[in-house]
Design a protein around this motif. Structure first.
Motif, PDB file in Angstrom:
ATOM      1  N   SER A  31      17.498  -0.501   4.615  1.00  0.00           N
ATOM      2  CA  SER A  31      16.157   0.082   4.595  1.00  0.00           C
ATOM      3  C   SER A  31      15.856   0.692   3.233  1.00  0.00           C
ATOM      4  O   SER A  31      16.760   1.017   2.454  1.00  0.00           O
ATOM      5  CB  SER A  31      16.005   1.138   5.690  1.00  0.00           C
ATOM      6  N   TYR A  32      14.578   0.866   2.954  1.00  0.00           N
ATOM      7  CA  TYR A  32      14.113   1.501   1.726  1.00  0.00           C
ATOM      8  C   TYR A  32      12.731   2.079   1.997  1.00  0.00           C
ATOM      9  O   TYR A  32      12.045   1.675   2.945  1.00  0.00           O
ATOM     10  CB  TYR A  32      14.066   0.508   0.550  1.00  0.00           C
ATOM     11  N   GLU A  33      12.323   3.004   1.163  1.00  0.00           N
ATOM     12  CA  GLU A  33      10.992   3.600   1.275  1.00  0.00           C
ATOM     13  C   GLU A  33       9.987   2.807   0.448  1.00  0.00           C
ATOM     14  O   GLU A  33      10.344   2.157  -0.535  1.00  0.00           O
ATOM     15  CB  GLU A  33      11.017   5.062   0.817  1.00  0.00           C
ATOM     16  N   GLY A  34       8.727   2.886   0.856  1.00  0.00           N
ATOM     17  CA  GLY A  34       7.673   2.222   0.100  1.00  0.00           C
ATOM     18  C   GLY A  34       7.648   0.725   0.363  1.00  0.00           C
ATOM     19  O   GLY A  34       8.166   0.243   1.371  1.00  0.00           O
ATOM     20  N   GLU A  35       7.036  -0.007  -0.561  1.00  0.00           N
ATOM     21  CA  GLU A  35       6.888  -1.445  -0.409  1.00  0.00           C
ATOM     22  C   GLU A  35       7.971  -2.199  -1.161  1.00  0.00           C
ATOM     23  O   GLU A  35       8.501  -1.724  -2.160  1.00  0.00           O
ATOM     24  CB  GLU A  35       5.506  -1.887  -0.908  1.00  0.00           C
ATOM     25  N   GLY A  36       8.267  -3.396  -0.684  1.00  0.00           N
ATOM     26  CA  GLY A  36       9.153  -4.303  -1.393  1.00  0.00           C
ATOM     27  C   GLY A  36       8.338  -5.428  -2.009  1.00  0.00           C
ATOM     28  O   GLY A  36       7.541  -6.067  -1.317  1.00  0.00           O
ATOM     29  N   TRP A  37       8.528  -5.687  -3.301  1.00  0.00           N
ATOM     30  CA  TRP A  37       7.800  -6.765  -3.981  1.00  0.00           C
ATOM     31  C   TRP A  37       8.800  -7.782  -4.542  1.00  0.00           C
ATOM     32  O   TRP A  37       9.146  -8.728  -3.889  1.00  0.00           O
ATOM     33  CB  TRP A  37       6.893  -6.199  -5.084  1.00  0.00           C
ATOM     34  N   GLY A  38       9.304  -7.532  -5.763  1.00  0.00           N
ATOM     35  CA  GLY A  38      10.202  -8.483  -6.393  1.00  0.00           C
ATOM     36  C   GLY A  38      11.635  -7.991  -6.430  1.00  0.00           C
ATOM     37  O   GLY A  38      11.914  -6.795  -6.286  1.00  0.00           O
ATOM     38  N   LEU A  39      12.569  -8.925  -6.682  1.00  0.00           N
ATOM     39  CA  LEU A  39      13.982  -8.590  -6.713  1.00  0.00           C
ATOM     40  C   LEU A  39      14.681  -9.512  -7.705  1.00  0.00           C
ATOM     41  O   LEU A  39      14.381 -10.712  -7.770  1.00  0.00           O
ATOM     42  CB  LEU A  39      14.586  -8.765  -5.319  1.00  0.00           C
ATOM     43  N   ALA A  40      15.608  -8.949  -8.485  1.00  0.00           N
ATOM     44  CA  ALA A  40      16.394  -9.736  -9.439  1.00  0.00           C
ATOM     45  C   ALA A  40      17.773  -9.123  -9.561  1.00  0.00           C
ATOM     46  O   ALA A  40      17.975  -7.936  -9.257  1.00  0.00           O
ATOM     47  CB  ALA A  40      15.715  -9.783 -10.812  1.00  0.00           C
ATOM     48  N   SER A  41      18.718  -9.933 -10.022  1.00  0.00           N
ATOM     49  CA  SER A  41      20.098  -9.475 -10.183  1.00  0.00           C
ATOM     50  C   SER A  41      20.635  -9.893 -11.541  1.00  0.00           C
ATOM     51  O   SER A  41      20.319 -10.989 -12.027  1.00  0.00           O
ATOM     52  CB  SER A  41      20.971 -10.073  -9.083  1.00  0.00           C
ATOM     53  N   ASN A  42      21.446  -9.019 -12.147  1.00  0.00           N
ATOM     54  CA  ASN A  42      22.141  -9.393 -13.383  1.00  0.00           C
ATOM     55  C   ASN A  42      23.640  -9.557 -13.132  1.00  0.00           C
ATOM     56  O   ASN A  42      24.430  -9.637 -14.073  1.00  0.00           O
ATOM     57  CB  ASN A  42      21.892  -8.367 -14.489  1.00  0.00           C
ATOM     58  N   GLY A  43      24.024  -9.589 -11.865  1.00  0.00           N
ATOM     59  CA  GLY A  43      25.420  -9.742 -11.511  1.00  0.00           C
ATOM     60  C   GLY A  43      26.098  -8.444 -11.152  1.00  0.00           C
ATOM     61  O   GLY A  43      27.046  -8.425 -10.353  1.00  0.00           O
ATOM     62  N   THR A  44      25.631  -7.345 -11.716  1.00  0.00           N
ATOM     63  CA  THR A  44      26.213  -6.034 -11.419  1.00  0.00           C
ATOM     64  C   THR A  44      25.200  -5.049 -10.870  1.00  0.00           C
ATOM     65  O   THR A  44      25.576  -4.023 -10.304  1.00  0.00           O
ATOM     66  CB  THR A  44      26.846  -5.422 -12.684  1.00  0.00           C
ATOM     67  N   GLN A  45      23.903  -5.352 -11.033  1.00  0.00           N
ATOM     68  CA  GLN A  45      22.844  -4.473 -10.552  1.00  0.00           C
ATOM     69  C   GLN A  45      21.738  -5.301  -9.928  1.00  0.00           C
ATOM     70  O   GLN A  45      21.525  -6.468 -10.285  1.00  0.00           O
ATOM     71  CB  GLN A  45      22.247  -3.643 -11.694  1.00  0.00           C
ATOM     72  N   LEU A  46      21.010  -4.675  -9.002  1.00  0.00           N
ATOM     73  CA  LEU A  46      19.800  -5.259  -8.456  1.00  0.00           C
ATOM     74  C   LEU A  46      18.602  -4.471  -8.967  1.00  0.00           C
ATOM     75  O   LEU A  46      18.644  -3.243  -9.050  1.00  0.00           O
ATOM     76  CB  LEU A  46      19.815  -5.214  -6.923  1.00  0.00           C
ATOM     77  N   PHE A  47      17.542  -5.195  -9.291  1.00  0.00           N
ATOM     78  CA  PHE A  47      16.309  -4.586  -9.773  1.00  0.00           C
ATOM     79  C   PHE A  47      15.203  -4.922  -8.786  1.00  0.00           C
ATOM     80  O   PHE A  47      15.014  -6.087  -8.429  1.00  0.00           O
ATOM     81  CB  PHE A  47      15.952  -5.117 -11.158  1.00  0.00           C
ATOM     82  N   MET A  48      14.471  -3.903  -8.364  1.00  0.00           N
ATOM     83  CA  MET A  48      13.459  -4.067  -7.310  1.00  0.00           C
ATOM     84  C   MET A  48      12.118  -3.508  -7.775  1.00  0.00           C
ATOM     85  O   MET A  48      12.031  -2.377  -8.252  1.00  0.00           O
ATOM     86  CB  MET A  48      13.921  -3.334  -6.046  1.00  0.00           C
ATOM     87  N   SER A  49      11.062  -4.305  -7.638  1.00  0.00           N
ATOM     88  CA  SER A  49       9.712  -3.822  -7.928  1.00  0.00           C
ATOM     89  C   SER A  49       9.017  -3.473  -6.623  1.00  0.00           C
ATOM     90  O   SER A  49       9.349  -4.003  -5.558  1.00  0.00           O
ATOM     91  CB  SER A  49       8.908  -4.877  -8.700  1.00  0.00           C
ATOM     92  N   ASP A  50       8.036  -2.561  -6.715  1.00  0.00           N
ATOM     93  CA  ASP A  50       7.350  -2.106  -5.501  1.00  0.00           C
ATOM     94  C   ASP A  50       5.838  -1.989  -5.691  1.00  0.00           C
ATOM     95  O   ASP A  50       5.164  -1.338  -4.910  1.00  0.00           O
ATOM     96  CB  ASP A  50       7.923  -0.762  -5.043  1.00  0.00           C
ATOM     97  N   GLY A  51       5.307  -2.627  -6.743  1.00  0.00           N
ATOM     98  CA  GLY A  51       3.870  -2.583  -6.984  1.00  0.00           C
ATOM     99  C   GLY A  51       3.420  -1.455  -7.882  1.00  0.00           C
ATOM    100  O   GLY A  51       2.256  -1.392  -8.260  1.00  0.00           O
TER     101      GLY A  51
END
Length: 263
Positions: free
Chosen positions: A129-149
């Motif tokens: 789970s997470y708060e707010g909206e989920g938009w985009g997602l990317a990975s560099n192999g060690t981290q995840l990056f998430m956009s929310d608008g």
């Protein structure tokens, strides 16, 4: 239908791409602008409301949105044929996806829930789970990056999927909202700016936009049956150094080469 566009910012971005250097602030004028050369065009499913896109071990993965139509799929690049597909429950509006080891992490728009799938079978392994909206997602192999608008990009621990920090994205001192689909490309985050033909190249440490990619002219106007049939979807094939882009309901997925625009 999907997300509220922020018209003032869109005008800011498009102005930054179109106006002469003397008409821009010094900070904004210093940001390079890239156009494109199409190297190859591949078929793309026009029923796919493209949300996320990535290449893993030579295979193309795509997530699609809209309630009752959301899915995660493995696609044959050369033909656009769907080789494997998992439909999300009809109450979910699917969003971005990214690979994490042998798993695929996926988001939903407003349900505040994400999923972890087995990359080979696409079967659900667990939820988070997470708060707010989920938009985009990317990975560099060690981290995840998430956009929310918003202008913020969240960093998630790839094991726990808990948020660890946020970076604020700006260009010439102005916050950049509407960041949508994300992709990690050679140490930078590429982000579709929702509702525009623009991709932002972002320094993942400072959050500064270090380049704009202007894909105006890539979409044939006849493809746009609805207002949301816009540019969305970035995939980077690191092993063969190929960049792919597409859009929602587009009949084509393009391999492109970036060309810096001279000012």
């Amino acid at each position: 239908m999907k997300k509220t566009k922020q018209a003032a910012f869109i005008r800011f971005v498009l102005g930054a791409l179109a106006l002469p250097v003397l008409a821009l602030s010094s900070a904004q004028a210093a940001i390079p602008v890239y156009t494109f050369m199409v190297k190859h065009a591949y078929p793309h499913d026009t029923q796919a409301f493209t949300q996320g896109l990535f290449i893993k071990d030579g295979a193309l993965f795509e997530s699609t949105g809209m309630k009752g139509q959301s899915s995660i799929r493995r696609v044959q690049l050369e033909t656009g044929r769907v080789l494997q597909k998992l439909d999300l429950a009809p109450e979910f509006f699917g969003e971005g996806i990214a690979p994490v080891g042998n798993d695929i992490v996926s988001l939903t728009w407003q349900s505040k829930v994400g999923f972890v799938h087995d990359a080979k079978t696409l079967k659900l392994k667990r939820k988070f789970s997470y708060e707010g909206e989920g938009w985009g997602l990317a990975s560099n192999g060690t981290q995840l990056f998430m956009s929310d608008g918003t202008p913020a990009i969240r960093l998630l621990d790839p094991k726990t999927l808990n948020e660890t920090k946020r970076i604020q994205v700006s260009a010439g001192g102005k916050p950049v909202p509407n960041l949508n689909e994300l992709e990690w490309v050679d140490g930078q985050l590429f982000a579709n700016v929702w509702g525009t033909n623009v991709i932002a190249r972002i320094d993942p440490v400072s959050g500064n936009v270090v380049g704009w990619i202007d894909l105006t002219g890539l979409q044939d106007p006849t493809w746009k049956a609805g207002p949301d049939d816009v540019l969305n979807g970035i995939a980077w094939d690191a092993s063969r150094r190929r960049l792919f882009v597409t859009g929602k309901h587009w009949p084509k997925l393009f391999e492109i080469e970036l060309v810096e625009r001279k000012r």
